[in-house]
Design a protein around this motif. Structure first.
Motif, mmCIF file in Angstrom:
data_model
loop_
_atom_site.group_PDB
_atom_site.id
_atom_site.type_symbol
_atom_site.label_atom_id
_atom_site.label_comp_id
_atom_site.label_asym_id
_atom_site.label_seq_id
_atom_site.Cartn_x
_atom_site.Cartn_y
_atom_site.Cartn_z
ATOM 1 N N HIS A 341 7.213 -9.067 -0.405
ATOM 2 C CA HIS A 341 6.837 -9.860 -1.601
ATOM 3 C C HIS A 341 5.497 -10.185 -1.470
ATOM 4 O O HIS A 341 4.898 -10.408 -2.848
ATOM 5 N N GLY A 342 4.990 -10.390 -0.459
ATOM 6 C CA GLY A 342 3.592 -11.172 -0.161
ATOM 7 C C GLY A 342 2.474 -10.058 -0.247
ATOM 8 O O GLY A 342 1.291 -10.510 -0.868
ATOM 9 N N VAL A 343 2.593 -8.709 -0.081
ATOM 10 C CA VAL A 343 1.529 -7.923 0.030
ATOM 11 C C VAL A 343 1.984 -6.729 -1.111
ATOM 12 O O VAL A 343 1.025 -6.185 -1.741
ATOM 13 N N ILE A 344 3.004 -5.886 -0.828
ATOM 14 C CA ILE A 344 3.057 -4.830 -1.618
ATOM 15 C C ILE A 344 3.366 -4.946 -2.979
ATOM 16 O O ILE A 344 2.869 -4.405 -3.804
ATOM 17 N N GLU A 345 4.220 -6.223 -3.368
ATOM 18 C CA GLU A 345 4.252 -6.364 -4.883
ATOM 19 C C GLU A 345 2.982 -6.548 -5.411
ATOM 20 O O GLU A 345 2.735 -6.071 -6.478
ATOM 21 N N PRO A 346 1.874 -7.748 -4.820
ATOM 22 C CA PRO A 346 0.731 -7.741 -5.687
ATOM 23 C C PRO A 346 -0.216 -6.495 -5.615
ATOM 24 O O PRO A 346 -0.782 -6.081 -6.602
ATOM 25 N N ARG A 347 -0.115 -5.641 -4.507
ATOM 26 C CA ARG A 347 -0.810 -4.361 -4.449
ATOM 27 C C ARG A 347 -0.292 -3.414 -5.555
ATOM 28 O O ARG A 347 -0.943 -2.661 -6.244
ATOM 29 N N ALA A 348 1.192 -3.456 -5.792
ATOM 30 C CA ALA A 348 1.616 -2.337 -6.647
ATOM 31 C C ALA A 348 1.043 -2.839 -8.005
ATOM 32 O O ALA A 348 1.097 -2.002 -9.081
ATOM 33 N N LYS A 349 1.023 -4.218 -8.384
ATOM 34 C CA LYS A 349 0.579 -4.517 -9.809
ATOM 35 C C LYS A 349 -0.860 -4.165 -10.091
ATOM 36 O O LYS A 349 -1.296 -3.950 -11.176
ATOM 37 N N GLU A 350 -1.831 -4.220 -8.873
ATOM 38 C CA GLU A 350 -3.045 -3.983 -9.009
ATOM 39 C C GLU A 350 -3.486 -2.654 -8.886
ATOM 40 O O GLU A 350 -4.233 -2.102 -9.889
ATOM 41 N N LYS A 351 -2.759 -1.778 -8.202
ATOM 42 C CA LYS A 351 -3.005 -0.298 -8.038
ATOM 43 C C LYS A 351 -2.104 0.610 -8.871
ATOM 44 O O LYS A 351 -2.349 1.895 -8.990
ATOM 45 N N SER A 352 -0.696 -0.072 -8.721
ATOM 46 C CA SER A 352 0.180 0.981 -9.574
ATOM 47 C C SER A 352 0.356 2.386 -8.613
ATOM 48 O O SER A 352 0.224 2.265 -7.348
ATOM 49 N N GLY A 353 0.743 3.388 -9.377
ATOM 50 C CA GLY A 353 0.800 4.767 -8.608
ATOM 51 C C GLY A 353 1.765 4.809 -7.888
ATOM 52 O O GLY A 353 2.976 4.455 -8.064
ATOM 53 N N GLU A 354 1.541 5.180 -6.558
ATOM 54 C CA GLU A 354 2.655 5.260 -5.561
ATOM 55 C C GLU A 354 3.114 3.991 -5.071
ATOM 56 O O GLU A 354 4.295 3.979 -4.521
ATOM 57 N N TRP A 355 2.294 2.826 -5.335
ATOM 58 C CA TRP A 355 2.662 1.692 -4.591
ATOM 59 C C TRP A 355 3.732 0.973 -5.542
ATOM 60 O O TRP A 355 4.636 0.423 -4.879
ATOM 61 N N ASP A 356 4.087 1.652 -6.723
ATOM 62 C CA ASP A 356 5.273 1.258 -7.578
ATOM 63 C C ASP A 356 6.422 1.614 -7.096
ATOM 64 O O ASP A 356 7.521 0.963 -6.889
ATOM 65 N N GLY A 357 6.515 2.980 -6.669
ATOM 66 C CA GLY A 357 7.677 3.585 -6.147
ATOM 67 C C GLY A 357 7.966 2.963 -4.716
ATOM 68 O O GLY A 357 9.100 2.843 -4.487
ATOM 69 N N PHE A 358 6.778 2.718 -3.942
ATOM 70 C CA PHE A 358 7.238 2.210 -2.729
ATOM 71 C C PHE A 358 7.687 0.732 -2.716
ATOM 72 O O PHE A 358 8.457 0.426 -1.786
ATOM 73 N N LEU A 359 7.252 0.012 -3.625
ATOM 74 C CA LEU A 359 7.795 -1.442 -3.922
ATOM 75 C C LEU A 359 9.294 -1.132 -4.194
ATOM 76 O O LEU A 359 10.164 -1.843 -3.461
ATOM 77 N N ASP A 360 9.614 -0.449 -5.164
ATOM 78 C CA ASP A 360 10.980 -0.520 -5.371
ATOM 79 C C ASP A 360 11.976 0.165 -4.150
ATOM 80 O O ASP A 360 12.937 -0.136 -3.927
ATOM 81 N N GLY A 361 11.543 1.332 -3.642
ATOM 82 C CA GLY A 361 12.151 1.872 -2.337
ATOM 83 C C GLY A 361 12.290 0.697 -1.257
ATOM 84 O O GLY A 361 13.441 0.836 -0.964
ATOM 85 N N GLY A 362 11.409 0.174 -0.875
ATOM 86 C CA GLY A 362 11.680 -1.073 0.170
ATOM 87 C C GLY A 362 12.397 -2.084 -0.202
ATOM 88 O O GLY A 362 12.939 -2.536 0.456
ATOM 89 N N ARG A 363 12.404 -2.562 -1.425
ATOM 90 C CA ARG A 363 13.457 -3.543 -2.073
ATOM 91 C C ARG A 363 14.612 -2.920 -1.545
ATOM 92 O O ARG A 363 15.754 -3.801 -1.172
ATOM 93 N N LYS A 364 14.878 -1.973 -2.172
ATOM 94 C CA LYS A 364 16.320 -1.461 -2.215
ATOM 95 C C LYS A 364 16.639 -1.096 -0.789
ATOM 96 O O LYS A 364 17.825 -1.671 -0.531
ATOM 97 N N ALA A 365 16.017 -0.829 0.179
ATOM 98 C CA ALA A 365 16.413 -0.627 1.525
ATOM 99 C C ALA A 365 16.528 -1.994 2.201
ATOM 100 O O ALA A 365 17.402 -1.990 2.963
ATOM 101 N N ILE A 366 15.552 -2.925 1.959
ATOM 102 C CA ILE A 366 15.911 -4.259 2.446
ATOM 103 C C ILE A 366 17.314 -4.896 2.317
ATOM 104 O O ILE A 366 17.895 -5.516 2.815
ATOM 105 N N ALA A 367 17.531 -4.639 0.610
ATOM 106 C CA ALA A 367 18.894 -5.366 0.269
ATOM 107 C C ALA A 367 20.036 -4.672 0.692
ATOM 108 O O ALA A 367 21.105 -5.415 0.938
ATOM 109 N N THR A 368 19.731 -3.296 1.040
ATOM 110 C CA THR A 368 21.301 -2.479 1.419
ATOM 111 C C THR A 368 21.256 -3.064 3.084
ATOM 112 O O THR A 368 22.480 -3.071 3.349
ATOM 113 N N LEU A 369 20.278 -3.265 3.697
ATOM 114 C CA LEU A 369 20.516 -3.697 5.145
ATOM 115 C C LEU A 369 20.787 -5.217 5.353
ATOM 116 O O LEU A 369 21.162 -5.563 6.525
ATOM 117 N N SER A 370 20.448 -5.902 4.485
ATOM 118 C CA SER A 370 20.791 -7.419 4.400
ATOM 119 C C SER A 370 22.113 -7.889 4.507
ATOM 120 O O SER A 370 22.944 -7.262 3.806
#
Length: 370
Positions: A341-370
């Motif tokens: 939330h604090g680093v990847i999300e702002p970076r995805a908004k700023e740089k887009s590209g691969e960071w967008d998918g990285f943001l979504d993939g990480g969110r899903k993995a964290i939600a699954t394991l929580s």
């Protein structure tokens, strides 16, 4: 070699070692198979200035002074202790040194709480002792004793994990260069031949587990292997190991440079956060080493090959990173969630590209394991 899950360095690079030996006209200490300069060249790779007819690939990435000091130590009568954080390549460097010097890197003792003096000296074949009594024929030499008798390099992994009794036994071997066998009346001393030495490794995070005595420390030259912080060097290490994995599995899959940059940057961020944390609860349990970074990428590659579209994506990479680093629940998941939330999300908004998918993939993995 095809029927080995993992070939030791002397087998994997046998053709290269044969060639280096055939052109080596430098002075060789003791029973060394290669001269010190050729040992260094084998480990660090060739350069154009070397004027060789073929290229020798680099196998260990780090400061050349560490390799040179290690080689010089092994040419003396002192043992070599490689010490550093997990994943800094200590064991790999020890294997390469043994392979180049002795053409045998398999004389290894693994230090654990259960390692005994027998593991570094000798034990007995009970059935032979019962049938014929104690003799050299019924004795089972340890890897260290075998190295002594052959005049080659013996290895001791995770020295600080073994007990003080085992460490004390090693002192006499390093000092006297022989092992007594009191059970025998004749032929009861094994002397080390010239060329024998020991390469030990120790995890700096194990400090306090079984600290080395002053006497044992004096018999080793210490070479401290730092964590790789240079982004270019770390990228080379990760790429080198990943290419090995792809060849071993016959996988034709490309790792886009942009995804490698995402992985490197993520680990750099998490290391910085760990360094600034004020308590262990705010740090990931993972050491965030280069080796763990390689593990994350390997996991993502295999998942993509077996269950994906045979193409590595940032979503898969993020899922592998979260799955590999979230070892404690809920502590590690909370740290990763905060990072996303604090680093990847702002970076995805700023740089887009691969960071967008990285943001979504990480969110899903964290939600699954929580």
């Amino acid at each position: 070699m095809s029927d080995m899950l993992r070939a030791p360095a002397e087998i994997k690079y046998a053709e290269e070692l044969d060639w280096l030996e055939s052109i080596d006209d430098g002075p060789k200490p003791f029973s060394w198979r290669l001269s010190p300069k050729m040992v260094r060249l084998f480990i660090l790779g060739s350069e154009r200035a070397d004027g060789l007819d073929r290229e020798i690939e680099q196998k260990w990435y780090g400061d050349r002074s560490f390799v040179e000091r290690s080689i010089v130590t092994l040419a003396s009568d002192r043992g070599l202790l490689l010490i550093g954080d997990p994943g800094t390549g200590k064991s790999w460097l020890a294997e390469l040194l043994s392979a180049a010097i002795s053409r045998n890197s398999t004389l290894v003792v693994q230090g654990t709480a259960g390692t005994t003096e027998d593991h570094i000296k000798y034990s007995w074949n009970v059935s032979m002792v019962i049938a014929k009594g104690q003799s050299r024929a019924s004795m089972i030499p340890s890897p260290i004793m075998t190295a002594m008798e052959s005049g080659v390099i013996g290895r001791f992994e995770e020295l600080t994990r073994s007990t003080s009794d085992v460490q004390d036994a090693l002192i006499s071997i390093l000092s006297e260069k022989y092992v007594s066998i009191p059970e025998l009346d004749d032929d009861n001393i094994v002397f080390a031949k010239p060329g024998f030495s020991i390469i030990a490794t120790a995890n700096s995070r194990d400090r306090g587990v079984n600290d080395l005595s002053s006497a044992l420390k004096r018999r080793f030259n210490f070479v401290r292997i730092p964590v790789v912080t240079n982004k270019k060097s770390e990228a080379e290490i990760v790429r080198f190991r990943t290419e090995e994995l792809l060849r071993r599995h016959n996988i034709e899959l490309e790792v886009p440079p942009t995804l490698l940059d995402v992985l490197l940057q993520s680990f750099a961020d998490l290391r910085a956060a760990s360094a600034s944390a004020t308590s262990d609860d705010e740090r990931l349990e993972s050491a965030l080493s280069t080796a763990e970074q390689i593990g994350v990428l390997e996991d993502a590659i295999l998942h993509s090959n077996f269950f994906g579209a045979s193409a590595l994506t940032s979503e898969t990479l993020a899922g592998s990173l979260v799955g590999s680093l979230a070892r404690r629940s809920p502590e590690d998941l909370a740290i990763l969630n905060k990072y996303w939330h604090g680093v990847i999300e702002p970076r995805a908004k700023e740089k887009s590209g691969e960071w967008d998918g990285f943001l979504d993939g990480g969110r899903k993995a964290i939600a699954t394991l929580s």
